[in-house]
Design an enzyme around this catalytic site. Structure first.
Site, PDB file in Angstrom:
ATOM      1  N   ALA A 171       0.839  -1.209   0.000  1.00  0.00           N
ATOM      2  CA  ALA A 171       0.000   0.000   0.000  1.00  0.00           C
ATOM      3  C   ALA A 171       0.871   1.255   0.000  1.00  0.00           C
ATOM      4  O   ALA A 171       1.933   1.264  -0.599  1.00  0.00           O
ATOM      5  CB  ALA A 171      -0.982  -0.028   1.163  1.00  0.00           C
ATOM      6  N   SER A 172       0.470   2.250   0.716  1.00  0.00           N
ATOM      7  CA  SER A 172       1.118   3.567   0.592  1.00  0.00           C
ATOM      8  C   SER A 172       2.527   3.622   1.174  1.00  0.00           C
ATOM      9  O   SER A 172       3.225   4.602   1.011  1.00  0.00           O
ATOM     10  CB  SER A 172       0.257   4.616   1.266  1.00  0.00           C
ATOM     11  OG  SER A 172      -1.035   4.582   0.710  1.00  0.00           O
ATOM     12  N   THR A 173       2.931   2.580   1.902  1.00  0.00           N
ATOM     13  CA  THR A 173       4.273   2.628   2.481  1.00  0.00           C
ATOM     14  C   THR A 173       5.350   2.699   1.420  1.00  0.00           C
ATOM     15  O   THR A 173       6.475   3.091   1.688  1.00  0.00           O
ATOM     16  CB  THR A 173       4.548   1.384   3.365  1.00  0.00           C
ATOM     17  OG1 THR A 173       4.296   0.209   2.588  1.00  0.00           O
ATOM     18  CG2 THR A 173       3.691   1.385   4.608  1.00  0.00           C
TER      19      THR A 173
END
Lengths: 371, 654
Positions: free
Chosen positions: B329-331
């Protein structure tokens, strides 16, 4: 004559009055003492077995001493009835005998258990010596044949128990008498030929499977190293690993670690060879040779055909023990249950042997009185 | 039988005859004695060597002596894997007359369960008859006493004392440390193939997982031999010669058991994993996967009931989640941002407008932002701070999948990190070639957009995230993540002095990740710093008030596919389809000392910021000195110290 008699009387030592033959006694005591030390070593240094053996030595020596007091000619009188009783006992062993270790050897009379076959080791030479000495020597053919039959009867009865070792000893005790009595060489050759011919018959019809197995094992022990060949292989390892000087008393690994079976009885010679080496073996054989020589000296110097033959037979039978036992534990002969005389643990055979030596001593010490 | 009495005897002729015959027999006696002596001579002199050898091989046996397995410590010397004496009941089938009856009898005496008996019979069949097989692996003192009194009734059954592995922290260390288990047939075959069978002749257990498995050869040591004299029963009489075994090396790990405890506490009741690493060295400070299980169960041979329970649990406790793939995801947005800067498709000041959705030209699909009404005008820093999806859809579209995957592979995504445990997954870094090989299909641009927000096929392991972050904070300097810090072995000098020689493990640095513009590192790192420090940013709240200067990036991964125009609502979604929460962080901002990566599965509410970031904060709080559970750890330390002393004693007496 009187003075000679007095001189003779003077020459009669205290030992002769006790009817003890000193050289023979020394030889016997040497072997018995060795036996005590070896049993101690073979039985994991347990004194209990040494005490047991010492006790039976005491009993047997007492028996020897008593027998030595009996004038040898007394045996001649009793030869026939004793022989007949002996045969009857052998028969009753086969019929009602006590089974021990897979063979019927013991007769239980309620108060005492004994092996009639052991007594026969003495009775047979007495009987045959009496039988062949009735006539002039050398023996005639007809006497030889009759004597053979007399030997064969107890031999077969004992072989049937089955006890191959004892029957072998009894047969040889009788045959020695016949040989010493001067059986003709021609006859001897014929007998050897017949015996050779008899071997296949013996093998095919008369021997029990376990006896055949022993012979096969003897011929090739490595075939079954953990089974029937185990005894003889371990015994040869014990003897061979002893080397010239031996591993030392109580140091034999084959015996101390119990790889050697029947260490204190039939295989005690292997214990001895392992711990004392070739040096010890030579010395031991020398002691046996000394005892045999003394026995034969007594025989040669005995004054009557009966005593000569009896003394000779008893001495040579003693040697058969030595030969068969050492021969079997070192792989020269098949394993038949014959102990190393006077050394092996086991009271019965020792008592019989010492009673035999008692007779020899009687022959040696009584001769001057009935000359 | 005619009695012939009164015959006239020629006494001297008879005497002569008898003397002659006696002499002949005497000669026979001498010949036979010489024959016997000759035979004995051949045995004792000529064949002496042969029989001496056979006599020795009769009595001398070599008994293998197992080396003590090396102990494992954490970075501060806390004992993590110990060797403890335990008593087992063993049976040599060959020596038992009636095996069924004996086992039944001894089982009723010692109250041994039918399950153990069943297992014994199964093991017995696959073992040689003269080898001891375990009937009970851990007798109580009472059982040992009870059996000892009755031992004479059970020939061939005996109590054996041996050192067995013990993990004092049980489930806290299992996934990382792993465990040892009984050598089974498969292990035995493998050892045979590798030519190690001889060295394992006396060894009972082998490393099956984690560090125990990876460093098996180092921990095991070398077998010793005892030359013993035995009797005909095979009983040992005395020792003739002794070559002592060389114990395995002790290992010191980079793990900090205190951080590990915090990790466990922070993840309690959740499924997920934490990896904390020192970016300066690549040392892993904490690696914990929840739920875990007690590795000690396997040391003693786990019962099939317990094993089934672990195997069938919907929480999958057997899996080490720290090295399993999750959608990042956004990591991964900081890494994508760096790629964009490097490939010059954006600059730090590039702005785009975010209306709440993104649409490819000519395609009906709308790609949504997590904020339904959009972030408005955003530049790169804001896009990272706010985790603006639209910005990264656009960035991904501009980059294309190949540029993305090439750069991401340089950060180590989609490949083994090289950590020193074998259970690691490569996870998936999708690419055109990968998709063609995997699905035999071409790549769609729509998938590139999903990759732009760390979704689609892309999976990363928490360890890979920590590794990539390490590279990022190090401005391209790459470290191999590792658990082993040092090994030590007992050296005994010829004069009898003994000391522990500690050998620090040196890890060769990897070739650095070189980029065109060094400033781009700081652009991205600054954005991550803002993400935590700016009140308007996603991770501000969870890190409010820390004394250390943290930076980070949140992530919330969709697990279930959400249809167009459908609104995700955690409460109405079944548990295993809820979002995963992700978080990566490092601190301090200048000269980072720790990177943390957190993955939590199927969170009830919210995403990375509300679920994963607080977990990372607990780790960092602990690391930077808020030691609120010091007391708890102290007691644990006292316990392990006591067992260290025990081990030392048993080692000295060896």
């Amino acid at each position: 004559m009187r003075s000679t008699g007095q001189d003779q009387k003077k020459a009669i030592s205290i030992w002769q009055r006790l009817h003890i033959d000193v050289p023979l006694l020394l030889g016997i005591l040497t072997l018995l003492a060795l036996g005590l030390f070896l049993v101690y070593s073979a039985k994991g240094q347990e004194t209990a077995y040494v005490y047991l053996k010492a006790r039976s030595i005491g009993v047997a020596l007492l028996g020897m001493f008593i027998v030595a007091q009996i004038p040898p000619l007394a045996y001649r009188k009793w030869a026939v009835p004793v022989f007949v009783v002996g045969l009857l006992m052998l028969l009753s062993v086969l019929l009602f005998g006590h089974v021990g270790k897979g063979a019927q050897r013991w007769l239980d009379l309620g108060f005492i258990k004994f092996q009639p076959s052991e007594i026969m080791k003495l009775i047979v030479p007495i009987m045959i010596a009496w039988f062949v000495s009735q006539d002039n020597l050398p023996v005639r053919l007809s006497t030889v044949i009759q004597a053979f039959i007399l030997v064969l009867l107890p031999t077969l009865l004992i072989a049937k128990q089955p006890d191959l070792g004892t029957s072998l000893l009894i047969a040889s005790s009788g045959i020695f008498v016949i040989f010493l009595a001067g059986a003709s060489w021609k006859l001897i050759s014929v007998c050897i030929a017949l015996t050779s011919a008899f071997i296949p018959i013996l093998w095919m019809f008369l021997m029990k499977p376990y006896q055949k197995q022993r012979v096969l094992t003897f011929l090739n022990p490595e075939q079954d190293p953990l089974g029937s060949g185990y005894h003889i292989i371990q015994s040869k390892i014990a003897i061979g690993s002893g080397g010239i000087e031996g591993k030392g008393w109580l140091q034999g690994t084959q015996s101390q670690l119990e790889f050697l079976p029947e260490r204190h009885t039939d295989f005690i010679f292997s214990v001895f060879s392992e711990e004392f080496g070739l040096v010890g073996v030579t010395a031991l054989l020398a002691v046996y040779l000394f005892v045999v020589m003394r026995g034969l000296w007594i025989a040669v110097n005995a004054q009557q055909a009966f005593t000569k033959l009896l003394a000779g037979s008893l001495t040579l039978t003693f040697f058969v023990y030595v030969f068969v036992n050492i021969g079997m534990v070192s792989g020269l002969l098949p394993v038949v249950g014959v102990p190393l005389p006077l050394v092996s643990f086991g009271g019965t055979s020792m008592v019989t042997l010492l009673l035999g030596f008692g007779i020899l001593m009687a022959i040696s010490t009584h001769r001057r009185f009935h000359a | 039988m005619p009695p012939r009495r009164n015959v006239i005897r020629n006494q001297s002729a008879e005497a002569n005859l008898f003397a002659r015959r006696t002499f002949i027999t005497f000669c026979g006696v001498v010949v036979i004695l010489l024959l016997l002596l000759g035979n004995i001579y051949s045995l004792q002199v000529e064949s002496f060597e042969k029989y001496k050898t056979r006599s020795n091989s009769n009595r001398i046996k070599l008994v293998a002596v197992a080396p003590n397995r090396g102990l494992i410590f954490d970075r501060n010397g806390v004992l993590l894997a110990d060797n403890k004496p335990v008593y087992s009941l063993e049976v040599i089938a060959e020596d038992v007359d009636d095996i069924k009856a004996s086992i039944a009898q001894v089982s009723s005496l010692l109250d041994i369960s039918p399950e153990r008996q069943e297992r014994f019979f199964k093991n017995m069949k696959s073992n040689r008859r003269f080898k001891p097989v375990e009937l009970h692996s851990r007798l109580s003192d009472q059982q040992v006493a009870l059996f000892s009194v009755n031992q004479h009734k059970f020939p061939g059954i005996f109590v054996n004392a041996r050192l067995k592995r013990y993990y004092p922290f049980s489930d806290l260390t299992t996934h990382t440390l792993g465990y040892v288990a009984r050598i089974n047939r498969k292990d035995a075959n493998k050892l045979e193939q590798e030519g190690k069978s001889d060295n394992y002749a006396a060894t009972y257990a082998i490393g099956r997982l984690g560090i125990e498995r990876y460093y098996e050869d180092v921990l095991h040591g070398f077998i010793g031999h005892q030359e013993v004299e035995i009797n005909n029963q095979g009983r040992v009489i005395r020792t003739l010669n002794y070559t002592p075994p060389i114990p395995g090396k002790d290992l010191t790990l980079s793990l900090d058991i205190e951080l590990q405890m915090i990790a466990k506490r922070a993840l309690s009741g959740k499924r997920g994993a934490i990896v904390a690493m020192d970016p300066r060295s690549g040392e892993i400070l904490a690696m914990y996967s929840n739920p875990s299980y007690d590795g000690n169960l396997f040391v003693h041979g786990i019962s099939s009931k317990n094993y089934k329970k672990l195997l069938n649990s919907s929480d999958l406790p057997l899996i080490n989640r720290s090295v399993q793939g999750y959608p990042p995801a956004s990591t991964v947005k900081p890494f994508l941002a760096l790629t964009g800067l490097e490939e010059k498709v954006i600059t730090p000041s590039t702005k785009i407008y975010d209306p709440g959705w993104y649409q490819l030209d000519g395609l009906p699909n709308k790609y949504r932002d997590w904020k339904p009404w959009g972030h408005g005008m955003v530049d790169l820093t804001t896009a990272i701070e706010q985790s603006c999806n639209i910005y990264f859809y656009d960035l991904a579209f501009k980059l294309g999948i190949t540029k993305i995957s090439t750069m991401m592979e340089k950060f180590g995504f989609g490949d083994y990190t090289g950590v020193d445990i074998h259970e690691e997954s490569r996870a998936i870094m999708p690419s055109v070639a990968w998709k063609r090989e995997r699905y035999k299909k071409s790549w769609y641009t729509g998938e590139t957009l999903s990759v732009g927000i760390g979704q689609s096929y892309w999976t990363v392991t928490p360890l890979q995230l920590a590794q990539a972050l390490t590279t990022l904070v190090n401005h391209g300097e790459r470290k191999i993540p590792h658990l082993l810090k040092a090994s030590s072995e007992l050296i005994i000098e010829s004069n009898g002095n003994a000391y522990h020689q500690v050998t620090p493990i040196v890890y060769e640095p990897r070739a650095p990740l070189e980029i065109n513009d060094e400033k781009n590192w700081d652009v991205v790192l600054k954005a991550m710093h803002n993400t935590v420090q700016k009140p308007s940013a996603t991770a501000y709240k969870p890190f409010k008030g820390t004394k250390y200067d943290a930076s980070g990036k949140t992530g919330s991964a969709q697990v279930a596919r959400i249809k167009q125009d459908e609104k995700y609502d955690a409460e109405s979604t079944s548990e295993n389809k809820r979002d995963n929460a992700m978080f990566i962080a490092f601190a301090p901002y200048n000269n980072p000392e720790i990177v943390v990566s957190v993955a939590i599965e199927n969170v009830e509410k919210g995403g990375g910021a509300t679920n994963a970031a607080p977990v990372a904060r607990q780790i960092m709080d602990q690391y930077f000195g808020n030691r609120d559970i010091k007391a708890e750890i102290k007691t644990a330390k006292v316990q392990t110290k006591a067992s260290i002393n025990n081990t030392k004693q048993t080692r000295e007496t060896d």
